[in-house]
Design an enzyme around this catalytic site. Structure first.
Site, PDB file in Angstrom:
ATOM      1  N   LYS A 123      42.840  93.427  38.014  1.00 26.20           N
ATOM      2  CA  LYS A 123      41.974  93.873  39.111  1.00 26.20           C
ATOM      3  C   LYS A 123      41.570  95.321  38.832  1.00 26.20           C
ATOM      4  O   LYS A 123      42.366  96.237  38.967  1.00 26.20           O
ATOM      5  CB  LYS A 123      42.676  93.794  40.472  1.00 26.20           C
ATOM      6  CG  LYS A 123      41.633  93.906  41.588  1.00 26.20           C
ATOM      7  CD  LYS A 123      42.140  94.471  42.881  1.00 26.20           C
ATOM      8  CE  LYS A 123      42.330  95.942  42.891  1.00 26.20           C
ATOM      9  NZ  LYS A 123      41.091  96.752  42.799  1.00 26.20           N
ATOM     10  N   CYS A 177      45.968 112.056  35.898  1.00 23.70           N
ATOM     11  CA  CYS A 177      47.310 111.990  36.458  1.00 23.70           C
ATOM     12  C   CYS A 177      48.173 113.129  35.941  1.00 23.70           C
ATOM     13  O   CYS A 177      49.070 113.603  36.617  1.00 23.70           O
ATOM     14  CB  CYS A 177      47.950 110.650  36.138  1.00 23.70           C
ATOM     15  SG  CYS A 177      47.805 110.220  34.406  1.00 23.70           S
ATOM     16  N   GLU A 213      52.562 103.769  36.614  1.00 23.31           N
ATOM     17  CA  GLU A 213      52.156 105.065  36.051  1.00 23.31           C
ATOM     18  C   GLU A 213      51.408 105.782  37.171  1.00 23.31           C
ATOM     19  O   GLU A 213      50.315 105.357  37.559  1.00 23.31           O
ATOM     20  CB  GLU A 213      51.298 104.829  34.808  1.00 23.31           C
ATOM     21  CG  GLU A 213      51.278 106.016  33.882  1.00 23.31           C
ATOM     22  CD  GLU A 213      50.145 106.940  34.194  1.00 23.31           C
ATOM     23  OE1 GLU A 213      50.394 107.925  34.935  1.00 23.31           O
ATOM     24  OE2 GLU A 213      49.030 106.686  33.727  1.00 23.31           O
ATOM     25  N   GLU A 236      48.979 116.523  45.017  1.00 23.69           N
ATOM     26  CA  GLU A 236      48.040 116.181  43.960  1.00 23.69           C
ATOM     27  C   GLU A 236      46.626 116.220  44.544  1.00 23.69           C
ATOM     28  O   GLU A 236      46.315 115.460  45.464  1.00 23.69           O
ATOM     29  CB  GLU A 236      48.348 114.781  43.407  1.00 23.69           C
ATOM     30  CG  GLU A 236      47.440 114.401  42.262  1.00 23.69           C
ATOM     31  CD  GLU A 236      47.793 113.051  41.645  1.00 23.69           C
ATOM     32  OE1 GLU A 236      47.808 112.036  42.357  1.00 23.69           O
ATOM     33  OE2 GLU A 236      48.045 113.015  40.423  1.00 23.69           O
TER      34      GLU A 236
HETATM   35  P1  NAI Z   1      45.119 103.750  44.637  1.00 26.55           P
HETATM   36  O1  NAI Z   1      46.490 103.828  44.071  1.00 26.55           O
HETATM   37  O2  NAI Z   1      44.993 103.311  46.057  1.00 26.55           O
HETATM   38  O3  NAI Z   1      44.212 102.764  43.753  1.00 26.55           O
HETATM   39  C1  NAI Z   1      44.497 102.376  42.427  1.00 26.55           C
HETATM   40  C2  NAI Z   1      44.324 100.875  42.292  1.00 26.55           C
HETATM   41  O4  NAI Z   1      45.222 100.226  43.174  1.00 26.55           O
HETATM   42  C3  NAI Z   1      42.934 100.359  42.655  1.00 26.55           C
HETATM   43  O5  NAI Z   1      42.587  99.305  41.804  1.00 26.55           O
HETATM   44  C4  NAI Z   1      43.136  99.860  44.074  1.00 26.55           C
HETATM   45  O6  NAI Z   1      42.202  98.884  44.464  1.00 26.55           O
HETATM   46  C5  NAI Z   1      44.541  99.285  43.995  1.00 26.55           C
HETATM   47  N1  NAI Z   1      45.235  99.151  45.274  1.00 26.55           N
HETATM   48  C6  NAI Z   1      45.097  99.923  46.379  1.00 26.55           C
HETATM   49  N2  NAI Z   1      45.895  99.474  47.364  1.00 26.55           N
HETATM   50  C7  NAI Z   1      46.557  98.392  46.884  1.00 26.55           C
HETATM   51  C8  NAI Z   1      47.516  97.486  47.426  1.00 26.55           C
HETATM   52  N3  NAI Z   1      47.954  97.604  48.676  1.00 26.55           N
HETATM   53  N4  NAI Z   1      47.983  96.500  46.641  1.00 26.55           N
HETATM   54  C9  NAI Z   1      47.571  96.369  45.373  1.00 26.55           C
HETATM   55  N5  NAI Z   1      46.648  97.174  44.810  1.00 26.55           N
HETATM   56  C10 NAI Z   1      46.147  98.188  45.549  1.00 26.55           C
HETATM   57  O7  NAI Z   1      44.440 105.175  44.426  1.00 26.55           O
HETATM   58  P2  NAI Z   1      43.095 105.732  45.144  1.00 26.55           P
HETATM   59  O8  NAI Z   1      43.133 105.376  46.599  1.00 26.55           O
HETATM   60  O9  NAI Z   1      41.926 105.301  44.345  1.00 26.55           O
HETATM   61  O10 NAI Z   1      43.288 107.294  44.954  1.00 26.55           O
HETATM   62  C11 NAI Z   1      44.129 108.029  45.837  1.00 26.55           C
HETATM   63  C12 NAI Z   1      44.846 109.119  45.071  1.00 26.55           C
HETATM   64  O11 NAI Z   1      45.734 108.543  44.121  1.00 26.55           O
HETATM   65  C13 NAI Z   1      43.962 110.028  44.238  1.00 26.55           C
HETATM   66  O12 NAI Z   1      43.373 111.047  45.002  1.00 26.55           O
HETATM   67  C14 NAI Z   1      44.944 110.548  43.234  1.00 26.55           C
HETATM   68  O13 NAI Z   1      45.691 111.602  43.813  1.00 26.55           O
HETATM   69  C15 NAI Z   1      45.867 109.368  42.992  1.00 26.55           C
HETATM   70  N6  NAI Z   1      45.480 108.605  41.784  1.00 26.55           N
HETATM   71  C16 NAI Z   1      46.251 108.718  40.656  1.00 26.55           C
HETATM   72  C17 NAI Z   1      45.872 108.076  39.498  1.00 26.55           C
HETATM   73  C18 NAI Z   1      46.667 108.183  38.242  1.00 26.55           C
HETATM   74  O14 NAI Z   1      46.110 108.085  37.151  1.00 26.55           O
HETATM   75  N7  NAI Z   1      47.978 108.309  38.318  1.00 26.55           N
HETATM   76  C19 NAI Z   1      44.635 107.288  39.414  1.00 26.55           C
HETATM   77  C20 NAI Z   1      43.929 107.178  40.667  1.00 26.55           C
HETATM   78  C21 NAI Z   1      44.359 107.831  41.784  1.00 26.55           C
END
Ligand code: NAI
Ligand code: MG
Length: 490
Positions: free
Chosen positions: A187, A296, A262, A393
């Protein structure tokens, strides 16, 4: 030098449906989600918005492909050859794929070309080479028994990825899954599904059997959660926010799925007074502003020794003033927009918090232009450890500079966070460098460099920055089960 006229054309968007069992199909609900180009805020296309029904079909296709002899009995070396073929097809199309990344995510085309796509290709080739080198051991057990271990694929894996390096996250996840013989339901992030869908098409073209790779675009709480809860999925590999990982861990508990995470960071970048200051300033600048700060491992807490503080601020401020912010399709552009309105709003909120908390805003501090999610390269000086901008972050082009005066103090301050993803130290003193490398609680430590990634080097977090490792042999092991076979010899 590139000139202002070197604007790269927009790519053709080809795949916008779910990819399930080798077929391109709309979501069963008929719903679609909008893909927005973050530089202009225009809707460039609609993509199928999958949910639990589509995830279920995709998991069934992946299960069937996992059991099917074409994949499960394929010689490991042939599996490796298919991954290499995929890497070759990506290389042939890498300019088009770079442009797709820029359209979807907003990152500068020159970064997509110089970093994302070369790393995608390298990662796939690295794991292709592993496919026929996965082997077990013979074990000297008591008695007249012959005992050996086999390494087997974990099964059907659900892979949930974010939007900051959309295609690179695909490669990090498909590489080890394919090399081990797993099958995949991915996904992609709702903000950036286009590159992943194109890569799925190329995987099919490379000859990877239908059903081995399935892609269901959609939102996290619907499609993502359905994948996590699905009883026929053996493992979830997730990259994103720690709050989402906590939700996933709870949802996966019932079926006891294998989990690798991660997650984010608030990585310390420590600059001593004996460092090569030009190199340290350039490294700190790159380590934070690269990819619009959406990394990240961004070096978002820059700790500088008080004796070199003024000189460092001057150098970084000068780089910020010169930074080209604008149209990501322009080859001169160094910084594009943030990925979406939500990220833009979050960053602007932290900039306000920084100003209110009394930190000095040396550069930036505002949006750039009035269309698109552009944020000026922002530099806060005089930041204290307990300010929000030093703790949370931000995931944007916002650097916090803090000062320190001695070695003992800096280790505690660097470790004073629930994150533990990365850290860096800049010094000419090898003893000091190793002291920091030993003491800092982080999955990666860079010495006199930043953001040096390699497909062979494991990457992941201590503490709440993750669980398990990606890349390298460690990353491969996360897709394997060990089976012990014991044979009576008489
Ligand atoms: P997120 O963790 O919500 O999204 C990442 C992925 O998880 C997306 O594909 C999303 O659709 C999916 N997802 C969201 N909720 C889910 C659930 N309940 N069950 C399964 N999958 C789910 O991150 P988001 O909302 O895009 O960004 C929020 C913050 O997270 C950012 O501002 C940043 O601080 C951090 N982040 C960190 C990343 C990294 O590389 N470690 C990458 C993206 C965001
Ligand atoms: Mg979220």
């Amino acid at each position: 030098m590139a000139t202002a006229t070197e604007t790269v054309s927009r790519p053709t968007i080809r795949q916008t449906s779910c990819f399930i069992g080798g077929e391109w199909t709309p979501a069963e609900s008929g719903r679609t989600l909008e893909c927005i180009h973050p530089a202009t805020e225009e809707v460039v296309t609609q993509v199928a918005e999958g949910d639990a029904a589509d995830i279920d079909r995709a998991v069934q296709a992946a299960r069937q492909a996992f059991e099917d002899s074409e994949w499960s009995r394929m010689d490991a070396r042939d599996r490796g050859a298919l991954i290499n073929k995929l890497a070759d097809l990506i290389e042939e199309e890498s300019d088009e794929l770079s442009a797709l990344e820029t359209l979807d995510n907003g990152k500068p085309i020159r970064d997509a070309r110089a970093a994302d796509l070369p790393l995608v290709i390298d990662c796939l080739r690295y794991y292709a080479g592993f496919a026929d080198k996965i082997q077990g051991e013979t074990i000297p057990v008591r008695g007249n028994f012959f005992s050996y271990t086999k390494r087997e694929p974990v099964g059907v894996v659900g892979q949930i990825i974010p939007w900051n390096f959309p295609q690179l996250m695909v490669a990090w996840k498909w590489g080890p899954a394919l090399a081990t013989g797993c099958t995949i339901v991915m996904k992609p992030a709702e903000q950036t599904p286009l590159g992943c869908l194109r890569l799925a098409r190329l995987a099919q073209k490379a000859g990877i059997p239908d059903g081995v790779i399935n892609v269901v675009p959609g939102y996290g709480p619907t499609a993502g959660a359905a994948l996590v809860k699905h009883p026929d999925v053996d493992k979830i590999a997730f990259t994103g926010e720690h709050l989402t990982a906590q939700r996933i861990m709870a949802d996966a508990a019932l079926s006891l799925k294998r989990l690798t995470f991660e997650l984010g960071g608030k990585s310390p970048n420590i600059i001593f007074d004996d460092a090569d200051l030009d190199a340290a300033a350039a490294g700190a600048h790159f380590g934070l502003y690269f990819n619009q700060g959406q990394c990240c491992c961004a070096g978002s807490r820059v700790f500088v020794h008080e004796r070199v503080h003024d000189a460092l601020i001057e150098k970084i401020a000068a780089m910020n003033h010169e930074r080209q912010v604008g149209d990501p399709f322009d080859m001169n552009t160094e910084q594009g927009p943030q990925v979406d309105q939500a990220q833009f709003d979050k960053i602007m909120k932290y900039i306000d918090l920084g100003k209110q908390s009394g930190a000095e805003c040396v550069t930036g501090g505002d949006r750039s232009g009035d269309v698109g999610y552009f944020v000026q390269p922002t530099l806060f000086d005089g930041v204290k450890d307990d300010m929000e901008i030093a703790k949370d972050e931000i995931f944007g082009p916002v650097m916090s500079v803090l000062t320190f005066s001695d070695l003992d103090e800096i280790v505690d301050r660097a470790n004073n966070t629930f994150y533990g993803l990365a850290a860096a130290v800049w010094t000419r003193d090898i003893g000091k460098a190793h002291h920091i490398a030993n003491k800092v609680r982080a999955g990666t430590v860079w010495v006199n460099c930043y953001d040096v990634f390699d497909a062979a080097a494991p990457f992941g977090g201590f503490k709440m920055s993750g669980m398990g490792r990606e890349l390298g042999f460690e990353g491969l092991k996360a897709y394997l089960e060990t089976k012990t076979v014991t044979v009576a010899m008489d």
